[in-house]
Design an enzyme around this catalytic site. Structure first.
Site, PDB file in Angstrom:
ATOM      1  N   PRO A  82      -7.728   6.557  -3.354  1.00 24.07           N
ATOM      2  CA  PRO A  82      -6.533   6.790  -2.524  1.00 24.07           C
ATOM      3  C   PRO A  82      -5.724   5.532  -2.218  1.00 24.07           C
ATOM      4  O   PRO A  82      -4.582   5.639  -1.792  1.00 24.07           O
ATOM      5  CB  PRO A  82      -7.108   7.394  -1.239  1.00 24.07           C
ATOM      6  CG  PRO A  82      -8.512   6.887  -1.189  1.00 24.07           C
ATOM      7  CD  PRO A  82      -8.967   6.833  -2.614  1.00 24.07           C
ATOM      8  N   LYS A  83      -6.317   4.362  -2.456  1.00 21.44           N
ATOM      9  CA  LYS A  83      -5.583   3.115  -2.197  1.00 21.44           C
ATOM     10  C   LYS A  83      -5.334   2.341  -3.492  1.00 21.44           C
ATOM     11  O   LYS A  83      -5.137   1.129  -3.477  1.00 21.44           O
ATOM     12  CB  LYS A  83      -6.336   2.255  -1.184  1.00 21.44           C
ATOM     13  CG  LYS A  83      -6.396   2.909   0.196  1.00 21.44           C
ATOM     14  CD  LYS A  83      -7.033   2.015   1.230  1.00 21.44           C
ATOM     15  CE  LYS A  83      -7.025   2.702   2.603  1.00 21.44           C
ATOM     16  NZ  LYS A  83      -7.651   1.884   3.658  1.00 21.44           N
ATOM     17  N   ASN A  84      -5.319   3.077  -4.586  1.00 23.76           N
ATOM     18  CA  ASN A  84      -5.025   2.481  -5.891  1.00 23.76           C
ATOM     19  C   ASN A  84      -3.516   2.349  -6.030  1.00 23.76           C
ATOM     20  O   ASN A  84      -2.807   3.341  -6.194  1.00 23.76           O
ATOM     21  CB  ASN A  84      -5.606   3.369  -6.996  1.00 23.76           C
ATOM     22  CG  ASN A  84      -5.389   2.808  -8.391  1.00 23.76           C
ATOM     23  OD1 ASN A  84      -4.345   2.225  -8.689  1.00 23.76           O
ATOM     24  ND2 ASN A  84      -6.364   2.997  -9.248  1.00 23.76           N
TER      25      ASN A  84
END
Length: 332
Positions: free
Chosen positions: A109-111
């Site tokens: 989700p934080k890529n």
């Protein structure tokens, strides 16, 4: 959009010589890649060398991204393939690639690369409005899992700004309010409220809208928990923005009075008002904006209390504030 299986590579790329990764003649610490990863990326490097922007290259990017969703070069090459194949502006293709990004983003989700791919796809879209609702719903689902995901918030701001629809701006203010109601300490939601009420611009709010936001900061945050820094910073920011426009102090005086009034609420709750650093800090900022001698002297006294007892870790900061306000007093 179909990807390609590892077992299909030799047949699909029968005319291609895979290009191994060059780690140098004596690698100090060679990475032990799984064989499937090595094979896929050897073919990928061959496509990069020949700059083959084809259907099979596009399918290969899907395999490589599933093996490593953080490889920016593969994402970039994928967009080059879509453009070369004439699909970059096709709504159906865009949706398929958004779905691909979502499937890979669940565990990442934080890529940043995945978030940027979503934006790059939508930037090419001739009809962004067709995707705004579904894109914001997707982002909301991500924020449900982590309400402070910077990449999700950044992308959300871009989507809302790109749509630039007045009803959507209003809806975004409501969205931020819902998240603030769920977690009044969510700085990201307060930031989104600021962003949306300002319509993504740096222009000062009208007086009426500013007053409404000040009331919101007190009612939705400070009244619930005076120790919460978020509503106080929001309040001071709104008031200071108005003060900078015309230097009038009616909002400053009104909301400093309201802030001071919360001290009684803390006393009734058997809590020391002086220990509420964020409330006191906000009062200091508001009193300094008020700017008369009595206000500055009170602000300095509050700074002294924080410096000597309640916020000693920032004693040098509060001492600096005292020196600055003392200079203002002398100049009156």
């Amino acid at each position: 959009m179909a990807t390609i299986g590892i077992q299909e590579l030799p047949d699909v790329f029968h005319d291609v010589t895979p290009v191994p990764q060059k780690d140098g003649p004596e690698p100090v610490c060679a990475i032990a890649y799984p064989q499937v990863f090595t094979t896929a990326y050897d073919y990928m490097r061959a496509m990069w060398q020949t700059k083959e922007l084809s259907e099979r290259s596009l399918r290969l990017t899907g395999l490589c991204l599933r093996l490593n969703p953080a490889n920016y070069t593969v994402w970039h090459f994928r967009r080059q393939c879509l453009s070369a194949l004439g699909r970059a502006e096709d709504g159906g293709t865009i949706q398929q690639d958004l779905d691909l990004a979502a499937s890979l983003g669940g565990d990442n989700p934080k890529n940043y690369q995945i978030w940027y791919h979503r934006r790059a796809l939508l930037e090419k879209c001739p009809s962004l409005k067709d995707f705004v609702k579904s894109e914001l719903e997707y982002i909301a689902d991500v924020l449900d899992e982590d309400g402070k995901n910077y990449h999700a918030w950044s992308h959300r701001q871009w989507v809302v700004s790109a749509a630039n629809d007045e009803e959507q701006w209003k809806s975004e203010m409501d969205f931020a309010k819902r998240l603030i109601d769920d977690d009044p300490r969510n700085n990201s939601a307060w930031n989104q409220r600021w962003f949306s009420v300002h319509r993504g611009k740096k222009d000062a709010l009208t007086y009426e809208v500013a007053r409404g936001e000040c009331d919101f900061a007190i009612g939705a945050g400070a009244n619930l928990d005076p120790f919460n820094e978020s509503p106080w910073r929001y309040l001071v920011g709104i008031v200071k923005e108005q003060w900078r426009v015309d230097k009038t102090t009616d909002l400053v005086e009104e909301y400093e009075t309201q802030a001071a009034g919360l001290r009684a609420m803390l006393t009734q709750a058997d809590k020391s008002p002086d220990s509420c650093v964020n409330l006191t800090s906000a009062r200091i900022d508001l009193l300094e904006m008020k700017g008369d001698k009595a206000a500055l002297e009170l602000a300095m006294a509050l700074c002294k209390g924080l410096m000597e007892e309640h916020d000693q870790i920032r004693c040098k900061y509060w001492n600096l504030r005292i020196d600055e306000m003392a200079a203002k007093c002398r100049a009156l």
